[in-house]
Scaffold this active site. Structure first.
Site, PDB file in Angstrom:
ATOM      1  CB  SER A  64     -14.829   3.522  56.857  1.00  0.00           C
ATOM      2  OG  SER A  64     -14.295   3.316  55.579  1.00  0.00           O
ATOM      3  CE  LYS A  67     -12.208   0.909  56.252  1.00  0.00           C
ATOM      4  NZ  LYS A  67     -11.712   2.088  55.484  1.00  0.00           N
ATOM      5  CE1 TYR A 191     -11.945  -2.107  54.054  1.00  0.00           C
ATOM      6  CE2 TYR A 191     -12.602  -2.252  51.751  1.00  0.00           C
ATOM      7  CZ  TYR A 191     -12.293  -1.497  52.862  1.00  0.00           C
ATOM      8  OH  TYR A 191     -12.345  -0.123  52.788  1.00  0.00           O
ATOM      9  CE1 TYR A 243     -10.302   6.401  56.479  1.00  0.00           C
ATOM     10  CE2 TYR A 243     -12.327   7.652  56.290  1.00  0.00           C
ATOM     11  CZ  TYR A 243     -11.671   6.466  56.473  1.00  0.00           C
ATOM     12  OH  TYR A 243     -12.391   5.326  56.655  1.00  0.00           O
ATOM     13  CB  VAL A 261     -18.175   6.471  51.801  1.00  0.00           C
ATOM     14  CG1 VAL A 261     -16.807   7.077  51.722  1.00  0.00           C
ATOM     15  CG2 VAL A 261     -18.153   4.993  51.551  1.00  0.00           C
TER      16      VAL A 261
HETATM   17  O1  DON Z   1     -13.322   0.698  50.634  1.00  0.00           O
HETATM   18  C1  DON Z   1     -14.120   1.622  50.482  1.00  0.00           C
HETATM   19  O2  DON Z   1     -13.883   2.544  49.718  1.00  0.00           O
HETATM   20  C2  DON Z   1     -15.398   1.591  51.294  1.00  0.00           C
HETATM   21  N1  DON Z   1     -15.844   0.240  51.496  1.00  0.00           N
HETATM   22  C3  DON Z   1     -15.241   2.229  52.639  1.00  0.00           C
HETATM   23  C4  DON Z   1     -14.661   3.616  52.577  1.00  0.00           C
HETATM   24  C5  DON Z   1     -15.164   4.509  53.655  1.00  0.00           C
HETATM   25  O3  DON Z   1     -16.183   4.318  54.262  1.00  0.00           O
HETATM   26  C6  DON Z   1     -14.373   5.755  53.844  1.00  0.00           C
HETATM   27  N2  DON Z   1     -14.989   6.599  54.855  1.00  0.00           N
HETATM   28  N3  DON Z   1     -15.375   7.682  54.868  1.00  0.00           N
END
Ligand code: DON
Length: 309
Positions: A64, A67, A191, A243, A261
């Site tokens: 993420s 982003k 994405y 978040y 993540v």
């Molecule tokens: O869409 C997802 O779940 C992952 N590609 C990215 C989520 C993420 O990194 C949330 N951050 N902490």
């Protein structure tokens, strides 16, 4: 104030020795294979120093954190019109929450929750094939970090595509409200690939320099975005970058940060430095457990906060 190089080394040594490291994300199977014992930290200062400690040269999945870069590109293309399709309020919900989307008619709360970032991918697709948009995002990150060796880990992208049922649900749901202009699988293709960009702490700290330096690359003085836009992106990182853990991160660390993540965090000390930290174990909100503790300690040692002179 402590010496930065010494502070980084101290924090890295302390974090390497800790036992309570959090849980590595396993809902993307490929991420579950990463060694939870890793810890890296890097700082790229506005005066041109790049200081690192621990596993700061090892590439990890930025997830993420990407982003921040796609938002920067989409604002460049759409300007303020972007805010018709995505909000800029903290969500107070997990990054992959579905419930809020129904109440808000398919307009995601902010560009950093998954739904918001999928809309941003859709914006970046306009007039392009997914492959071209993915290439544009990767080249932008390479340019920011001054490093053409940065790549996308296609095994991570494929692993997420194979298991990303919730993101497919979010994309389909937004499509039903008319807030995706392309097929959901096209927006998701972009994405999943930008989330799978692999970078080291060193490369990530370098890529964030423009945000710490009023929108300019400190190495060349070239303007990437306006100073006002850099401030606004940093504001979104502070309010939405972790978040439902964003308030706690602001309270404890006191500077803008964006988590992923994969266990990375990009953090910005406006006017001073761009920081990157990586520790794969996550806390209950899906943010790097030791990464946020390390930034809290570093900010305290260096007396860094956006709430203090
Ligand atoms: O869409 C997802 O779940 C992952 N590609 C990215 C989520 C993420 O990194 C949330 N951050 N902490």
């Amino acid at each position: 104030m402590a010496d930065l190089e010494q502070a980084l080394a101290e924090v890295a040594a302390e974090m390497a020795a800790r036992g309570d490291r959090g849980e590595v994300a396993s809902y993307i199977p490929q991420l579950g294979r990463v060694d939870a014992g890793k810890f890296g930290i890097a700082a790229a200062t506005n005066d041109g120093r790049v200081l690192v400690a621990g596993d700061a040269g090892e590439a990890f999945s930025i997830q993420s954190i990407s982003k921040v870069f796609t938002l920067t590109l989409a604002l460049g293309e759409k300007g303020d019109a972007l805010w018709k399709r995505v909000g800029r309020e903290p969500s107070g919900n997990p990054f992959n929450s579905i419930v809020q989307l129904e109440h808000e008619n398919g307009i995601p709360r902010n560009p950093f929750i998954n739904a918001g970032a999928i809309v941003i991918s859709d914006v970046l697709l306009a007039g392009h094939q997914p492959r071209e948009t993915i290439g544009e995002i990767l080249r932008f990150v390479q340019f920011l970090a001054d490093d053409e060796t940065i790549t996308i880990d296609s095994a991570v992208a494929a692993s997420e595509r194979a298991t990303g049922y919730r993101n497919f649900a979010l994309a389909n749901y937004m499509k039903s409200f008319g807030n995706l202009h392309h097929a959901p699988e096209m927006a998701l293709g972009v994405y999943f690939h930008h989330c799978a960009i692999a970078m080291s702490c060193r490369q990530l700290a370098l890529a964030g320099r423009f945000l710490a330096n009023g929108g300019r690359q400190p190495s060349t003085g070239h303007s990437v975005i306006s100073a006002e836009r850099a401030r606004r992106i940093s504001a979104l990182m502070l309010t939405c970058g972790h978040y439902d853990g964003s308030g706690d991160f602001a309270f404890r660390v006191g500077i803008p940060g964006k988590s992923g993540v994969g266990g990375g965090i990009l953090a910005i000390v406006p006017g001073v430095a761009s920081l990157a930290v990586w520790s794969p174990g996550l806390n209950a909100n899906g943010n790097s457990k030791l990464g946020s503790i390390a930034l809290e300690k570093l900010a305290k040692m260096m007396n860094w906060s956006v709430f203090a002179p």
